[in-house]
Design an enzyme around this catalytic site. Structure first.
Site, PDB file in Angstrom:
ATOM      1  N   TYR A   1       4.684 -10.613   1.620  1.00 47.31           N
ATOM      2  CA  TYR A   1       4.759  -9.105   1.551  1.00 47.31           C
ATOM      3  C   TYR A   1       6.224  -8.364   1.443  1.00 47.31           C
ATOM      4  O   TYR A   1       6.549  -7.869   0.752  1.00 47.31           O
ATOM      5  CB  TYR A   1       3.678  -8.447   2.161  1.00 47.31           C
ATOM      6  CG  TYR A   1       3.461  -7.056   2.177  1.00 47.31           C
ATOM      7  CD1 TYR A   1       2.583  -6.755   0.837  1.00 47.31           C
ATOM      8  CD2 TYR A   1       3.999  -6.203   2.850  1.00 47.31           C
ATOM      9  CE1 TYR A   1       2.203  -5.266   0.803  1.00 47.31           C
ATOM     10  CE2 TYR A   1       3.836  -4.820   2.649  1.00 47.31           C
ATOM     11  CZ  TYR A   1       3.018  -4.377   1.498  1.00 47.31           C
ATOM     12  OH  TYR A   1       2.676  -3.159   1.337  1.00 47.31           O
TER      13      TYR A   1
ATOM     14  N   SER B   1       7.880  -0.501   1.040  1.00 49.80           N
ATOM     15  CA  SER B   1       7.131  -0.361   2.118  1.00 49.80           C
ATOM     16  C   SER B   1       8.220  -0.477   3.110  1.00 49.80           C
ATOM     17  O   SER B   1       9.384  -0.936   2.952  1.00 49.80           O
ATOM     18  CB  SER B   1       6.166  -1.615   2.042  1.00 49.80           C
ATOM     19  OG  SER B   1       5.880  -2.054   3.524  1.00 49.80           O
TER      20      SER B   1
HETATM   21  P1  NAP Z   1      -5.146  -0.333  -2.235  1.00 47.67           P
HETATM   22  O1  NAP Z   1      -6.221   0.733  -1.693  1.00 47.67           O
HETATM   23  O2  NAP Z   1      -5.732  -1.839  -2.131  1.00 47.67           O
HETATM   24  O3  NAP Z   1      -5.124  -0.110  -3.855  1.00 47.67           O
HETATM   25  C1  NAP Z   1      -4.148  -0.767  -4.725  1.00 47.67           C
HETATM   26  C2  NAP Z   1      -4.881  -0.771  -6.184  1.00 47.67           C
HETATM   27  O4  NAP Z   1      -3.988  -1.621  -6.845  1.00 47.67           O
HETATM   28  C3  NAP Z   1      -6.212  -1.184  -6.018  1.00 47.67           C
HETATM   29  O5  NAP Z   1      -6.908  -0.661  -6.750  1.00 47.67           O
HETATM   30  C4  NAP Z   1      -5.903  -2.916  -6.479  1.00 47.67           C
HETATM   31  O6  NAP Z   1      -7.206  -3.394  -7.141  1.00 47.67           O
HETATM   32  C5  NAP Z   1      -5.008  -2.734  -7.511  1.00 47.67           C
HETATM   33  N1  NAP Z   1      -4.225  -3.704  -8.044  1.00 47.67           N
HETATM   34  C6  NAP Z   1      -4.147  -5.089  -7.439  1.00 47.67           C
HETATM   35  N2  NAP Z   1      -3.794  -5.938  -8.111  1.00 47.67           N
HETATM   36  C7  NAP Z   1      -3.855  -5.224  -9.352  1.00 47.67           C
HETATM   37  C8  NAP Z   1      -3.141  -5.958 -10.562  1.00 47.67           C
HETATM   38  N3  NAP Z   1      -3.027  -7.176 -10.726  1.00 47.67           N
HETATM   39  N4  NAP Z   1      -3.112  -5.116 -11.785  1.00 47.67           N
HETATM   40  C9  NAP Z   1      -3.715  -3.784 -11.466  1.00 47.67           C
HETATM   41  N5  NAP Z   1      -4.120  -3.118 -10.450  1.00 47.67           N
HETATM   42  C10 NAP Z   1      -4.166  -4.089  -9.238  1.00 47.67           C
HETATM   43  O7  NAP Z   1      -3.743  -0.206  -1.519  1.00 47.67           O
HETATM   44  P2  NAP Z   1      -2.989   1.007  -1.185  1.00 47.67           P
HETATM   45  O8  NAP Z   1      -2.752   1.082   0.418  1.00 47.67           O
HETATM   46  O9  NAP Z   1      -3.248   2.255  -1.971  1.00 47.67           O
HETATM   47  O10 NAP Z   1      -1.347   0.592  -1.690  1.00 47.67           O
HETATM   48  C11 NAP Z   1      -0.738   0.997  -2.978  1.00 47.67           C
HETATM   49  C12 NAP Z   1       0.563   0.675  -2.779  1.00 47.67           C
HETATM   50  O11 NAP Z   1       1.272   1.076  -1.614  1.00 47.67           O
HETATM   51  C13 NAP Z   1       0.944  -1.053  -2.529  1.00 47.67           C
HETATM   52  O12 NAP Z   1       1.987  -1.322  -3.714  1.00 47.67           O
HETATM   53  C14 NAP Z   1       1.153  -1.008  -1.297  1.00 47.67           C
HETATM   54  O13 NAP Z   1       1.942  -2.306  -1.046  1.00 47.67           O
HETATM   55  C15 NAP Z   1       2.083   0.034  -0.715  1.00 47.67           C
HETATM   56  N6  NAP Z   1       2.072   0.275   0.586  1.00 47.67           N
HETATM   57  C16 NAP Z   1       0.714   0.624   0.969  1.00 47.67           C
HETATM   58  C17 NAP Z   1       0.731   0.963   2.517  1.00 47.67           C
HETATM   59  C18 NAP Z   1      -0.387   1.445   3.294  1.00 47.67           C
HETATM   60  O14 NAP Z   1      -0.141   1.682   4.577  1.00 47.67           O
HETATM   61  N7  NAP Z   1      -1.382   1.591   2.710  1.00 47.67           N
HETATM   62  C19 NAP Z   1       2.087   0.944   3.277  1.00 47.67           C
HETATM   63  C20 NAP Z   1       3.137   0.751   2.623  1.00 47.67           C
HETATM   64  C21 NAP Z   1       3.033   0.329   1.194  1.00 47.67           C
HETATM   65  P3  NAP Z   1      -7.959  -4.536  -5.844  1.00 47.67           P
HETATM   66  O15 NAP Z   1      -8.495  -3.609  -4.872  1.00 47.67           O
HETATM   67  O16 NAP Z   1      -9.014  -5.089  -6.916  1.00 47.67           O
HETATM   68  O17 NAP Z   1      -7.069  -5.612  -5.654  1.00 47.67           O
END
Ligand code: NAP
Length: 257
Positions: free
Chosen positions: A161, A148
């Site tokens: 985070y 991130s």
């Molecule tokens: P998201 O839509 O919340 O998707 C994350 C997925 O991971 C969800 O389905 C979540 O399930 C699942 N998850 C959570 N805890 C878990 C566990 N213990 N075991 C297995 N699966 C699990 O998030 P996203 O925005 O796509 O983010 C994906 C990655 O990108 C993350 O690492 C995030 O930190 C990173 N990121 C995102 C952004 C952004 O702007 N979106 C920016 C920088 C980095 P639940 O919903 O049930 O928790």
């Protein structure tokens, strides 16, 4: 080697954690378009089944493994057929699962701190530890850790985070150093602000939306599909001499004051 061969993932199997939705699902689809067979993972079995069905309906080879990426025993059970010495292995691992638990640092509950460190950082160690012995045995492998902007810069209420993503950045470099001599490349992707469920409450907050548009040189939020190019590159032969690097796909945000 042709440009197509440099970026082809045909014959490779990729595991993407937390890929029931959001960035993980988008990256799994992107790798499948490049020819990979994809293994999806999520903690929510119903969401996972839906995601796998969607990819299969689109004509891709996808299967699902439901497990919690913080639970070593569940990881071992969920990946048993991919980690057996004689079975099929995982060639590409994307450690993507992640969560946010926002709170002012001075009153942040220990559970929020610990949960974020466990899901965002310790999970990458645990899943990699399960998958990498097979890569070492086969003599090649690619690991991509989804970091991130907050691996470099922070803002109030996200200390857990930021610490987890800064740790993931250094874990990426440690993996590169430890496994690079055995033809495993570990790199990271640091997305800027992307539209997903994780940022859902922020994208609909007019003040925060204005702030992100003003703060990002591109003048907008990113879309998860804009991360596919970096993920395919870091999964493919095109990146075979690249190790321990973090690619920022952030609309220029990290370069702006
Ligand atoms: P998201 O839509 O919340 O998707 C994350 C997925 O991971 C969800 O389905 C979540 O399930 C699942 N998850 C959570 N805890 C878990 C566990 N213990 N075991 C297995 N699966 C699990 O998030 P996203 O925005 O796509 O983010 C994906 C990655 O990108 C993350 O690492 C995030 O930190 C990173 N990121 C995102 C952004 C952004 O702007 N979106 C920016 C920088 C980095 P639940 O919903 O049930 O928790």
């Amino acid at each position: 080697m042709s440009a197509a061969e440099l970026f082809s993932l045909r014959g490779r199997r990729a595991l993407v954690t937390g890929s029931g939705q959001g960035i993980g699902l988008t990256l799994a689809r992107g790798l499948a378009v490049a020819g990979a067979e994809v293994v999806l993972n999520d903690v929510d079995p119903a969401r996972l089944a839906q995601a796998v069905a969607r990819l299969n309906d689109e004509g891709f080879t996808a299967t699902g493994r439901a497990f919690d990426v913080t639970d070593a025993a569940a990881i071992a059970a969920g990946l048993a057929d991919f980690t057996a010495a004689s079975g099929p292995g995982i060639d590409i691992l994307i450690n993507n699962a992640g969560i946010h638990r926002r709170a002012p640092l001075e009153s942040m509950p220990l559970e929020s701190w610990q949960a974020v460190i466990d899901v965002n950082l310790t999970s990458a160690f645990l899943v990699s530890r399960a998958v990498v012995p097979g890569m070492l045995q086969r003599g090649c492998g690619k690991i991509i850790n989804i970091c991130s902007l907050n691996a470099e810069i922070s803002r109030p209420t996200i200390a857990n985070y930021a610490a987890s993503k800064g740790g993931l950045k250094m874990l990426t470099r440690a993996m590169a150093v430890e496994w690079g001599g055995r033809n495993i490349q570990a790199n990271g992707i640091s997305p800027g602000y992307m539209r997903t469920d994780m940022t859902g409450t922020l994208t609909v907050d007019p003040e925060f939306d204005r702030y992100i548009r003003a703060r990002t040189p591109a003048g907008r939020w990113g879309e998860p599909r804009e991360l596919i190019g970096a993920a395919v590159f870091l999964s493919a032969r095109a990146s075979d001499f690249m190790n321990g690097q973090i690619l920022f796909v952030d609309g220029g945000l990290l370069s702006a004051l």
